[in-house]
Design an enzyme around this catalytic site. Structure first.
Site, PDB file in Angstrom:
ATOM      1  N   GLY A  27      -3.504   2.486  33.155  1.00  7.74           N
ATOM      2  CA  GLY A  27      -2.071   2.670  33.397  1.00  7.74           C
ATOM      3  C   GLY A  27      -1.285   1.388  33.204  1.00  7.74           C
ATOM      4  O   GLY A  27      -1.766   0.432  32.612  1.00  7.74           O
ATOM      5  N   LEU A  29       1.281   1.063  31.247  1.00 11.51           N
ATOM      6  CA  LEU A  29       1.174   1.007  29.790  1.00 11.51           C
ATOM      7  C   LEU A  29       2.226   0.086  29.180  1.00 11.51           C
ATOM      8  O   LEU A  29       3.392   0.112  29.560  1.00 11.51           O
ATOM      9  CB  LEU A  29       1.327   2.421  29.212  1.00 11.51           C
ATOM     10  CG  LEU A  29       0.332   3.447  29.741  1.00 11.51           C
ATOM     11  CD1 LEU A  29       0.505   4.781  29.033  1.00 11.51           C
ATOM     12  CD2 LEU A  29      -1.102   2.956  29.606  1.00 11.51           C
ATOM     13  N   HIS A  33      -1.067  -0.813  24.605  1.00 10.79           N
ATOM     14  CA  HIS A  33      -1.645   0.533  24.758  1.00 10.79           C
ATOM     15  C   HIS A  33      -1.004   1.503  23.762  1.00 10.79           C
ATOM     16  O   HIS A  33      -1.679   2.338  23.159  1.00 10.79           O
ATOM     17  CB  HIS A  33      -1.373   1.092  26.158  1.00 10.79           C
ATOM     18  CG  HIS A  33      -1.982   0.301  27.281  1.00 10.79           C
ATOM     19  ND1 HIS A  33      -1.244  -0.446  28.154  1.00 10.79           N
ATOM     20  CD2 HIS A  33      -3.280   0.187  27.667  1.00 10.79           C
ATOM     21  CE1 HIS A  33      -2.050  -1.006  29.047  1.00 10.79           C
ATOM     22  NE2 HIS A  33      -3.280  -0.647  28.777  1.00 10.79           N
ATOM     23  N   GLN A  57     -14.900  -1.515  38.826  1.00 11.11           N
ATOM     24  CA  GLN A  57     -14.890  -2.702  37.987  1.00 11.11           C
ATOM     25  C   GLN A  57     -14.094  -3.862  38.601  1.00 11.11           C
ATOM     26  O   GLN A  57     -13.796  -4.841  37.927  1.00 11.11           O
ATOM     27  CB  GLN A  57     -14.398  -2.376  36.566  1.00 11.11           C
ATOM     28  CG  GLN A  57     -12.940  -1.984  36.450  1.00 11.11           C
ATOM     29  CD  GLN A  57     -12.610  -1.425  35.067  1.00 11.11           C
ATOM     30  OE1 GLN A  57     -12.981  -0.314  34.729  1.00 11.11           O
ATOM     31  NE2 GLN A  57     -11.898  -2.203  34.248  1.00 11.11           N
ATOM     32  N   GLY A 147      -8.829  -2.035  22.603  1.00 10.91           N
ATOM     33  CA  GLY A 147      -8.123  -3.203  22.085  1.00 10.91           C
ATOM     34  C   GLY A 147      -9.051  -4.405  21.966  1.00 10.91           C
ATOM     35  O   GLY A 147      -9.971  -4.576  22.769  1.00 10.91           O
ATOM     36  N   LYS A 149      -8.304  -7.389  22.607  1.00 10.28           N
ATOM     37  CA  LYS A 149      -8.099  -8.394  23.670  1.00 10.28           C
ATOM     38  C   LYS A 149      -9.301  -8.422  24.614  1.00 10.28           C
ATOM     39  O   LYS A 149      -9.722  -9.467  25.051  1.00 10.28           O
ATOM     40  CB  LYS A 149      -6.818  -8.124  24.454  1.00 10.28           C
ATOM     41  CG  LYS A 149      -6.532  -9.256  25.449  1.00 10.28           C
ATOM     42  CD  LYS A 149      -5.265  -9.058  26.208  1.00 10.28           C
ATOM     43  CE  LYS A 149      -5.454  -8.143  27.395  1.00 10.28           C
ATOM     44  NZ  LYS A 149      -6.283  -8.719  28.470  1.00 10.28           N
ATOM     45  N   GLN A 153     -15.704  -6.368  26.210  1.00 10.94           N
ATOM     46  CA  GLN A 153     -15.740  -4.958  26.637  1.00 10.94           C
ATOM     47  C   GLN A 153     -16.001  -4.037  25.442  1.00 10.94           C
ATOM     48  O   GLN A 153     -16.873  -3.158  25.492  1.00 10.94           O
ATOM     49  CB  GLN A 153     -14.417  -4.586  27.307  1.00 10.94           C
ATOM     50  CG  GLN A 153     -14.243  -3.104  27.569  1.00 10.94           C
ATOM     51  CD  GLN A 153     -12.996  -2.781  28.368  1.00 10.94           C
ATOM     52  OE1 GLN A 153     -12.989  -2.916  29.568  1.00 10.94           O
ATOM     53  NE2 GLN A 153     -11.933  -2.340  27.710  1.00 10.94           N
TER      54      GLN A 153
HETATM   55  O1  PAF Z   1      -9.689  -1.748  29.409  1.00 10.76           O
HETATM   56  C1  PAF Z   1      -9.379  -1.047  30.392  1.00 10.76           C
HETATM   57  O2  PAF Z   1      -8.218  -0.757  30.659  1.00 10.76           O
HETATM   58  C2  PAF Z   1     -10.493  -0.547  31.301  1.00 10.76           C
HETATM   59  O3  PAF Z   1     -11.531  -1.479  31.398  1.00 10.76           O
HETATM   60  C3  PAF Z   1     -11.022   0.829  30.896  1.00 10.76           C
HETATM   61  C4  PAF Z   1     -11.678   0.791  29.529  1.00 10.76           C
HETATM   62  C5  PAF Z   1      -9.887   1.848  30.889  1.00 10.76           C
HETATM   63  C6  PAF Z   1     -12.079   1.294  31.897  1.00 10.76           C
HETATM   64  O4  PAF Z   1     -11.567   1.377  33.192  1.00 10.76           O
END
Ligand code: PAF
Length: 293
Positions: A27, A29, A33, A57, A147, A149, A153
């Site tokens: 969220g 955004l 995004h 996380q 992304g 950035k 990940q």
């Molecule tokens: O990159 C993010 O916003 C988060 O790590 C994700 C991939 C939505 C997982 O919670």
């Protein structure tokens, strides 16, 4: 746009479609995004996004409680870019009981860089993304967009998809930046006005280090043993870049040159694709960014 609050509602709305295109988010955004969503739109036959601030996380001292939640604005933005289905579950819906089964990413990828400073972060990310994938892609194939950035990940999620043989295509798109070069991030809103003016120093430091690496690569191409050209000292350049940031008032966690393929460190510049990654705190706000070489 249909807003699905439960897994059952989501599946019901996505099931008729053969190839969902999915952009997971937490969220708040911003243009970053939205650019992922615009790219994702023509890649599938239904555009799905999710908003879920994933407790798994965040470390206990991190910003889970204060993470910006702007649901009404987010919905308007999603609608404007043509999102068809938004999955916005409560915690009780996505984690009806404690999530004791988790996805443990390879420590060689997940315990370095971000994982060193945020232990368990990538277990939390992989676990929620695996769960979101199983909700969104119940019919099998699809495409998911991330992304650049969040470089580490996207690399870890690619590897997760590959090792679990998920029929999902992962697409990574370039970082969207403000006019001054600052990478867009939901956490930028924590910056005070003077900090915001200063924040571009992180991407500038990464660009400068990347330029040195590029120059070293070019020199190396030309150098002969007889020329006596001194080898580029990667560790010294990284340390100097961190020291420069410190002198500007930052607390860097790392500024480092890595292989794009597996984020392993290098001792000298070679022809293989490299990436310069950094994470640093400005006041209480921790920012990350990266530049491919
Ligand atoms: O990159 C993010 O916003 C988060 O790590 C994700 C991939 C939505 C997982 O919670």
């Amino acid at each position: 746009m249909f807003i699905a609050r439960t897994v059952a509602e989501l599946r019901q709305h996505v099931a008729p479609h053969a190839k969902p295109a999915f952009v997971p988010t937490m969220g708040n955004l911003h243009e970053g995004h939205l650019s992922l969503l615009r790219h994702a739109k023509p890649m599938g036959d239904v555009l799905v996004s999710s908003i879920f601030v994933n407790r798994l996380q965040f470390l206990p001292h991190e910003d889970f409680d204060s993470y910006p939640r702007t649901f009404e604005d987010d919905c308007a933005r999603l609608q404007a870019v043509g999102c068809d289905v938004l999955f916005a579950p409560t915690e009780a819906e996505l984690y009806p009981q404690p999530q004791t089964f988790k996805v443990l990413p390879d420590p060689a990828l997940a315990n370095i860089l971000e994982g060193e400073f945020r232990p368990g972060f990538f277990t939390g990310v992989c676990t929620v993304v695996m769960k979101l994938f199983s909700c969104v892609f119940a019919g099998g194939a699809g495409v998911a967009v991330f992304g650049q950035k969040d470089y580490q990940q996207q690399l870890i999620l690619r590897e997760m998809v590959r090792q679990f043989a998920l029929p999902i295509q992962i697409l990574t798109l370039p970082t969207t930046r403000a006019a001054d070069g600052l990478a867009l991030s939901s956490r930028n809103m924590y910056l005070s006005a003077p900090e915001r003016a200063q924040a571009v120093q992180l991407s500038a430091a990464l660009q400068a280090l990347a330029a040195q690496v590029r120059a070293a690569g070019a020199m190396q191409g030309k150098a002969t043993a007889a020329s006596g050209a001194a080898a580029f000292n990667v560790a010294a350049a990284e340390a100097a870049a961190m020291q420069d940031l410190r002198a500007q008032g930052w607390q860097p966690d790392y500024l480092t040159v890595r292989r794009q393929s597996d984020l392993s460190p290098i001792t000298h510049v070679t022809a293989e694709p490299l990436v310069v990654l950094g994470a640093a705190k400005l006041g209480p706000t921790r920012l990350i960014d990266n530049v491919e070489v």
